[in-house]
Motif scaffolding. Structure first.
Motif, mmCIF file in Angstrom:
data_model
loop_
_atom_site.group_PDB
_atom_site.id
_atom_site.type_symbol
_atom_site.label_atom_id
_atom_site.label_comp_id
_atom_site.label_asym_id
_atom_site.label_seq_id
_atom_site.Cartn_x
_atom_site.Cartn_y
_atom_site.Cartn_z
ATOM 1 N N PHE A 133 0.853 -1.253 0.205
ATOM 2 C CA PHE A 133 -0.199 -0.077 -0.131
ATOM 3 C C PHE A 133 0.786 1.246 0.039
ATOM 4 C CE2 PHE A 133 -2.395 3.345 2.575
ATOM 5 C CZ PHE A 133 -3.381 3.535 1.597
ATOM 6 N N THR A 134 1.752 1.255 0.898
ATOM 7 C CA THR A 134 2.588 2.658 1.097
ATOM 8 C C THR A 134 3.520 2.682 -0.434
ATOM 9 O OG1 THR A 134 4.031 1.542 2.420
ATOM 10 C CG2 THR A 134 2.548 3.103 3.401
ATOM 11 N N CYS A 135 3.797 1.523 -0.834
ATOM 12 C CA CYS A 135 4.537 1.614 -2.218
ATOM 13 C C CYS A 135 3.756 2.151 -3.337
ATOM 14 C CB CYS A 135 5.477 0.333 -2.384
ATOM 15 S SG CYS A 135 6.863 0.218 -1.084
ATOM 16 N N GLN A 136 2.377 1.608 -3.273
ATOM 17 C CA GLN A 136 1.706 2.036 -4.331
ATOM 18 C C GLN A 136 1.352 3.672 -4.194
ATOM 19 O OE1 GLN A 136 -1.677 -0.284 -3.271
ATOM 20 N NE2 GLN A 136 -0.861 -2.115 -4.440
ATOM 21 N N LEU A 137 1.257 4.026 -2.846
ATOM 22 C CA LEU A 137 1.114 5.463 -2.742
ATOM 23 C C LEU A 137 2.437 6.129 -3.190
ATOM 24 C CD1 LEU A 137 -0.175 5.719 0.990
ATOM 25 C CD2 LEU A 137 -1.610 5.876 -1.178
ATOM 26 N N SER A 138 3.686 5.587 -3.074
ATOM 27 C CA SER A 138 4.982 6.240 -3.529
ATOM 28 C C SER A 138 4.871 6.347 -4.864
ATOM 29 C CB SER A 138 5.957 5.426 -3.006
ATOM 30 O OG SER A 138 6.129 5.332 -1.671
ATOM 31 N N VAL A 139 4.343 5.327 -5.615
ATOM 32 C CA VAL A 139 4.301 5.653 -7.190
ATOM 33 C C VAL A 139 3.535 6.371 -7.500
ATOM 34 C CG1 VAL A 139 3.806 4.314 -9.143
ATOM 35 C CG2 VAL A 139 4.895 2.835 -7.465
ATOM 36 N N LEU A 140 2.214 6.371 -7.076
ATOM 37 C CA LEU A 140 1.210 7.372 -7.341
ATOM 38 C C LEU A 140 1.484 8.953 -6.925
ATOM 39 C CD1 LEU A 140 -2.061 5.341 -5.835
ATOM 40 C CD2 LEU A 140 -1.802 6.160 -8.360
#
Ligand code: M6R
Length: 364
Positions: free
Chosen positions: A159-166
């Motif tokens: 989740f936090t990596c998805q946020l980082s990409v977004l």
């Protein structure tokens, strides 16, 4: 291997500063303060809308992404739960880009939504953690998360990596659309570069959160409230808690309180308020007053300024380090994950393999 951790989920929570750092560094050039020149399946400068679909936690990452793309890049985003998107035959502009988010890259509804967009002729991008997955293969381009394998059924570091990409994509889109100048881009990139350090400091709250979790484990219902990007985080907090502790939890936009959920408030239902001291903090304070006036117990997750200005009696206040607005969703994810984790540990549930759930949902 869990190493010295009790559960994979705990290990994965603690890995976040590192994997967020790797993920951000994949997309951002910190030395020059710009988004890197990585390949994209569509031109963020030319598309007129972005359609995002995903399930569960990945959907909630997408919802945070909507706030970022619209705020920083002025790029309108339509976001759907994939199981709805695939059947609702949404009219799609040919100038849109389609973006799918999936840790596993195998989620059936997300894949079906991707195939619908493919049929409609849209260029397709996917944020995936598993690069060899079906969703990765069927996309025109992928945006990998560098989270490493996620074993716990409850998604944390993905989740936090998805946020980082977004967030990185939002910066790229903002630059491509002329919505930030070089200075503005530099500032956002610098702020994002601080996320790993601030996430690390936030992990130090574990002791306090573990104590609070003991109290929380005695309740049957919990309400989470937040505004702006903390609204998706409120839903994420609720999802995480129900998933692994089996306590009933709901996440709401704080402004919706009056439109129904306030009827539930009594001393039996703690209300977890996620509210850094931002532009709309005062609005959330009035929601807290409404809760307090009805005997509701408040757990406030905020920063030092927020704690000082809230003037409301709380059951507990968790003070997160001061963070720039753009990284707040990444950093505030940690206390909500830890709260769910320690509560589940107290309840003695099977944290990594909660009942009735599968890591990857390959059937609809
Ligand atoms: O593999 P995916 O990211 O496509 O999975 C989507 C959801 O099934 C997943 O995020 C689920 O909600 C998690 N168990 C939440 O912690």
């Amino acid at each position: 291997d869990k190493g010295n951790y009790r559960h994979f989920m705990e290990k994965e929570i603690y890995e976040q500063p590192e994997v967020v750092s790797h993920t951000l560094a994949h997309y951002l050039d910190f030395a020059n303060g710009v988004a890197k020149d990585f390949e994209t399946p569509f031109d963020f400068g030319k598309i007129d809308r972005l359609a995002i679909s995903a399930c569960g936690t990945a959907y909630l990452a997408g919802l945070v992404g909507k706030y970022w793309f619209e705020r920083h890049a002025r790029l309108p985003v339509d976001i759907d739960i994939a199981s709805e998107f695939r059947y609702r035959e949404m009219p799609l502009s040919k100038q849109s880009g389609a973006l799918f988010i999936s840790q596993s890259g195998e989620t059936a509804d997300t894949l079906a939504s991707l195939r619908y967009c493919r049929q409609e002729g849209l260029p397709i991008g996917a944020i995936v953690n598993v690069r060899e997955s079906t969703i990765a293969r069927e996309s025109d381009g992928i945006f990998p998360t560098l989270a490493g394998p996620e074993i716990g059924v409850a998604s944390t570091k993905a989740f936090t990596c998805q946020l980082s990409v977004l967030a990185s994509l939002a910066v790229k889109a903002a630059a491509a659309r002329g919505e930030v100048d070089a200075e503005g881009e530099k500032l956002l990139v610098r702020q994002l570069s601080e996320a790993p350090k601030l996430a690390n400091q936030t992990l130090k709250l574990a002791g306090q959160i573990e104590k609070l979790a003991r109290d929380l484990s005695h309740y049957k219902h919990v309400l989470y409230l937040g505004r702006d990007t903390n609204y998706p985080l409120a839903m994420e907090g609720a999802l995480k808690l129900k998933e692994i502790s089996y306590i009933h939890a709901e996440g709401y936009a704080a402004g919706e309180l009056k439109h129904g959920p306030i009827a539930l408030i009594d001393e039996q239902m703690p209300v977890i308020v996620i509210a850094p001291h931002d532009r709309i903090f005062e609005k959330t304070v009035s929601n807290m007053q409404e809760v307090a006036a009805r005997g509701g117990k408040i757990i406030l997750i905020t920063d030092a300024k927020g704690a000082k200005h809230s003037t409301i009696d709380t059951l507990d206040t968790i003070i997160v380090p001061d963070v720039p607005e753009i990284i707040s969703p990444i950093v505030y994810s940690l206390p909500i994950q830890m709260l769910a984790y320690y509560t589940a540990v107290f309840m003695g549930t099977d944290v990594d393999q909660p009942r009735n759930l599968a890591k990857s949902v390959t059937v609809e």
